[in-house]
Design an enzyme around this catalytic site. Structure first.
Site, mmCIF file in Angstrom:
data_model
loop_
_atom_site.group_PDB
_atom_site.id
_atom_site.type_symbol
_atom_site.label_atom_id
_atom_site.label_comp_id
_atom_site.label_asym_id
_atom_site.label_seq_id
_atom_site.Cartn_x
_atom_site.Cartn_y
_atom_site.Cartn_z
ATOM 1 N N LYS A 59 -0.751 -4.752 6.458
ATOM 2 C CA LYS A 59 -1.061 -3.668 5.578
ATOM 3 C C LYS A 59 -1.593 -4.043 4.078
ATOM 4 C CE LYS A 59 0.454 1.214 4.509
ATOM 5 N NZ LYS A 59 1.781 2.081 4.576
ATOM 6 N N SER A 134 0.155 6.454 6.556
ATOM 7 C CA SER A 134 -0.733 5.554 5.724
ATOM 8 C C SER A 134 -1.212 4.416 6.470
ATOM 9 C CB SER A 134 -0.105 5.478 4.294
ATOM 10 O OG SER A 134 0.924 4.734 4.407
ATOM 11 N N SER A 158 4.955 6.565 7.754
ATOM 12 C CA SER A 158 3.729 5.745 7.564
ATOM 13 C C SER A 158 3.354 4.613 8.529
ATOM 14 C CB SER A 158 3.364 5.297 6.274
ATOM 15 O OG SER A 158 2.938 6.246 5.505
#
Lengths: 471, 474
Positions: A59, A134, A158
């Site tokens: 990420k 996210s 997330s």
């Protein structure tokens, strides 16, 4: 199934070119990576290492030396990290190869990845839908089979929510079990580096590599049983996963029919497997979202103060004075959701208002911990839905930003309490995955894996999106 | 004119002498090339975390203990939020809710009198970098960013500029004795802001002003006294004191309102989530206690009472801990305290100045000094030769008895040898002899000097006088 078939995929010229083709075809459709480098450089020289030559995604709010670290924000669009996160270094030491940085909601703020200022990411099951967020890029990449696992971060769900939207496993470890060093801070007391993985076994093996105390993160903890686990049996399941006592929450409201049905059938599954089902109530859950957003935004308002354009990142060159430069760089560099949260956080921390907001939120946080303690005094695990709905379409107006926040109710509680939670895929409904999550007391990750594995076996093959191909 | 009372409290910042910065491994060093002692942590790069330096905690607890504070059993950090280009994260990691020490007190000496000041709190924080203004540009040096800074806040228990000056001098000695700070006010490793208010006697605290930019103890005295005068005149004229920050203007010898518009800050303190609370173990506290020392103010008073040393000598002996330690070990080694004090304060200092070295770098040991003092006491050498011996000890790194032997400086105490010398001198100076015989003792000194000269300074002067007196029947 495990990560083993992935070993050496970058080195072998034939496998590499097939992999590259597959990767780029998918990537053109889903946009899960902000940056990737599928070079044939496999720095690990042997398959002896536990993850030798296995590619993985990271990420883009987790530092990998030499890669950008944009956090999905214009303000860090051109920023390259001079160092690597501890979790990344540990994976590299185990032989794994970071091949790219995955898209995300700006600074991890969102539930769709549509808040990325840099790229649109689509759900591999239906590209008109969001991948969740996210860690949407990480989830989509794993779901499409581009990598067997990717690192994500879980501040309020997330990792788990995009895992549920994309039909993969998503582990939010115990707070402190994995070093946060190198994870760009959004809400420091809530977030952890987590794992999105194609199977339970992959998630477990990755977690075993990244967990453990780190002197660079003084909030990290010595993982209990580490010396025992090191003996080559990291996946040792508690003896009787199939007879675990599983708590379930009664009277949940606001679930879509698909999610509600799946919750019920999951309870039935564990009951049939021999587990003891214990209905419980979690009264503090109704306050979890309010407490979460108070604490998260408060911490964010300080954590995001460093982005001024002075030392790195986006700088508005039109400004004359230093104050103007900082104000205008932040105004132009941050997206709306980020600004909203900074303002909220600044507001709740004002002197004279702290007791009313921040102090109260901390009390709720304690109440939630106490609720979980009570549940886990009698039960081994807690089973809950991850999100009230399945992956929603881009630009869906049925869930506005505020409703998306309310929908975080089932995920934020684990962050407030610091306990581990594992999101796992179930049989798709209406052609879309549904995710459920297992929660346990601190450091009970192995228990979560074991219980999820029973379910995984019952699926007779994890459902994959159309076009998915195993390596 | 009405009778006023003044109240002075100090906010003192000291830079701790830790090897590395407070939250990262960068060197903590003054004067290096700008931006060389920096890393992602102290530059506030995305994703980094602070890790607290144990040495900084140890030093902080030592100061808090020396100031008789209640020590925190769970000390934790808070974030103090404000934008400032010198500060890389735009929040300062400091302590607000649970500082290391609270409710302390310390005695200081002024004019021979002990006075007490209460300590509000002692807290650890990180220092900021430095802005360097060059024309229209501002350059930033982050070498200092993230170095350990300890703040000590006193209660407003001082009354005059003289009090404040004496307090800060006493405090400076204290931190140097503890070895936690070099106490250099000019370079800013010890900084001090003064809070001051006055009011009619018996009416309690008045409206305070804060005076910054005071970089010596003398300026502290001057600025506080100036502020007392200014506030008095204002009150006499019926004006109200404005609560404000003022700067000491060194050139004009006065305080002035700070020119920059200072908006009311809301620092929005909240607990630093990146570091767990520090709970000192019993072993840690034992270590803190083991490092405490007799404070300079008490050492000074003890020397006065125990040894009768006073004035500049006792001041000099106790100013620096190594000197006081040297003095005490010289006494322990058998030297007379008053002699040891005299040697350390004058002859040794003279020699060290000439060699341009400090006591610790020199080859002089307390054992050697005690031996030297005792050589004089036992009459082996006289004071003059002892001074020469000391110079050679320092230059040649030798024991005093070795030098005395090598140089053949042993005092002539053999009365037979002295008698021969005296006879020679008396024969050569018949006028002087007649004078003395006639009852005029004046030439006595001259004759003694002549004998000393003849002995090349080695004769025992007391013995010489005795022999002359005997011979002349005076």
């Amino acid at each position: 199934m495990s990560v083993d078939p992935w070993k050496g995929i970058l080195k072998d010229t034939q496998r590499h070119s097939a992999y590259l083709r597959y990767f780029e075809e998918w990537e053109a459709r889903i946009g899960s990576f902000l940056e990737y480098r599928l070079s044939q450089d496999d720095p690990s020289d042997s398959g002896r290492l536990p993850l030798g030559g296995v590619p993985f995604g990271v990420k883009d709010n987790i530092a990998v030396e030499g890669y950008h670290c944009t956090c999905g924000s214009k303000i860090l669009k051109d920023f390259t990290s001079p160092y690597s996160a501890t979790a990344v270094n540990r994976l590299k030491a185990a032989g794994a190869v970071p091949v790219g940085k995955c898209n995300l909601d700006e600074f991890g703020m969102g539930s769709s990845t549509d808040n990325s200022a840099l790229k649109k990411t689509h759900n591999p099951w239906d590209v008109s839908r969001v991948a969740g967020g996210s860690s949407g890029g990480s989830a989509a990449a794993v779901a499409a089979g581009l990598v067997p696992f990717a690192l994500g971060s879980d501040t309020g769900g997330s990792v788990r929510q995009p895992a549920a939207f994309c039909g993969v496993y998503g582990l939010k470890p115990t707070y402190g079990a994995v070093s946060r060093y190198g994870l760009v801070a959004y809400a420091s007391s809530l977030e952890v580096v987590g794992v999105l993985a194609d199977t339970v076994d992959t998630a477990r093996r990755v977690f075993d590599v990244i967990k453990g105390q780190d002197e660079l993160d003084q909030s990290s903890a010595l993982y209990p049983g580490l010396s025992r686990d090191r003996g080559g049996n990291p996946g040792a399941a508690p003896p009787a996963a199939s007879t675990a006592r599983i708590a379930v929450v009664e009277g949940l409201e606001g679930l879509s029919p698909e999610v509600e049905e799946t919750y019920r059938s999951s309870i039935d599954f564990y009951k049939a497997a021999g587990c003891e089902i214990q209905p419980v109530s979690l009264p503090s859950l109704d306050y979890a979202v309010a407490a979460y957003y108070t604490i998260a935004t408060a911490e964010a308002s300080a954590n995001l103060a460093r982005y001024t354009g002075i030392r790195y990142g986006y700088r508005d060159t039109g400004a004359v004075t230093m104050e103007e430069m900082v104000r205008s760089s932040r105004t132009k560099g941050f997206g709306d959701e980020v600004k909203l949260r900074i303002l909220l956080g600044t507001y709740v921390l004002r002197s004279g208002f702290q007791d009313q907001y921040y102090g109260r939120a901390q009390k709720i946080r304690t109440a939630i911990r106490n609720d979980f303690d009570r549940v886990f005094a009698a039960a081994d695990l807690l089973l809950m839905p991850v999100f009230p709905v399945q992956a929603f379409p881009h630009g869906d107006t049925s869930l506005d930003q505020f409703q998306q926040k309310l929908a975080d109710k089932f995920t934020v509680a684990a962050n407030l309490a610091g306990i581990p939670a594992l999101s796992f895929p179930t049989a798709p409904r209406n052609g879309l995955p549904v995710g459920m999550q297992l929660l346990g007391p601190v450091f009970s990750e192995q228990r979560l894996f074991a219980a999820a594995e029973i379910h995984e076996k019952s699926l007779g093959g994890i459902p994959r999106p159309h076009g998915f191909r195993s390596v | 004119m009405a009778e006023y009372q003044s109240f002075i409290g100090l906010e003192i910042h000291i830079q701790l002498l830790t090897a590395t910065k407070v939250f990262c491994g960068c060197r903590n060093r003054f004067g290096d090339e700008p931006n060389t002692n920096v890393c992602p942590v102290c530059l506030g790069y995305p994703g980094v975390l602070p890790a607290v330096n144990e040495q900084a905690l140890l030093f902080s607890y030592m100061v808090a203990r020396a100031l008789n504070c209640d020590l925190s059993k769970t000390a934790y950090f808070d974030r103090k939020n404000y934008f400032y280009p010198d500060m890389t994260k735009n929040y300062q990691i400091s302590q607000f809710h649970s500082p290391i020490g609270r409710n302390g007190w310390i005695e200081y000496e002024t004019g021979g009198e002990l006075k007490k000041v209460r300590i509000h709190d002692v807290h650890l924080e990180e220092d900021a970098g430095k802005s360097i203004h060059r024309g229209t540009a501002t350059l930033l040096d982050y070498n200092r960013a993230g170095t350990s800074l300890l703040e000590i806040v006193t209660e407003p228990d001082m009354e005059t500029g003289e009090d404040a000056e004496a307090f800060i001098q006493n405090f400076r000695r204290l931190v140097r004795y503890l070895g936690v700070c070099d106490g250099n006010m000019e370079e800013g490793s010890l900084r001090c802001d003064g809070n001051i208010s006055i009011n009619l006697k018996g009416k309690g605290l008045g409206t305070k002003t804060e005076v910054k930019n005071v970089n010596s103890s003398r300026f502290l005295k001057l600025s506080m006294n100036h502020e007392i005068g200014r506030q008095k005149r204002a009150l006499e004229k019926g004006e109200r004191i404005v609560q404000e920050t003022r700067l000491w203007n060194e050139a004009q010898s006065r305080t002035e309102p700070m020119r920059t518009k200072e908006s009311a800050h809301d620092y929005r303190y909240f607990p630093e989530p990146d570091m767990p609370p520090f709970r000192p173990s019993p072993a840690f506290i034992a270590d803190v206690d083991a490092r405490l020392v007799e404070l300079p103010v008490y050492r000074k008073r003890r020397y006065e009472a125990e040894y009768g040393i006073s004035g500049d000598q006792v001041q000099f002996l106790t100013e620096e801990k190594p000197v006081a330690d040297f003095f005490e070990s010289t006494v322990t080694a058998g030297a007379d305290p008053l002699q040891a004090a005299a040697w350390i304060c004058t002859d040794i200092q003279k020699n060290l100045n000439k060699l341009q070295i400090g006591l610790e770098e020199s080859s002089l040991t307390s054992l050697r000094l005690a031996a030297l003092i005792n050589l004089v006491k036992e009459g082996v050498i006289n004071r003059k030769k002892a001074e020469l011996t000391l110079s050679l000890m320092l230059e040649e790194d030798k024991d005093p008895d070795v030098i005395v032997r090598e140089q053949g400086w042993e005092q002539i105490s053999d009365s037979g040898a002295i008698e021969a010398l005296v006879t020679e001198v008396l024969q050569a100076n018949p006028k002087a002899v007649d004078q003395i015989r006639g009852g005029d003792m004046k030439p006595m000194g001259f004759l003694t000097g002549q004998v000393m000269k003849l002995s090349k300074g080695q004769a025992d002067p007391k013995l010489v006088q005795a022999v002359i007196s005997g011979k002349l029947g005076s």
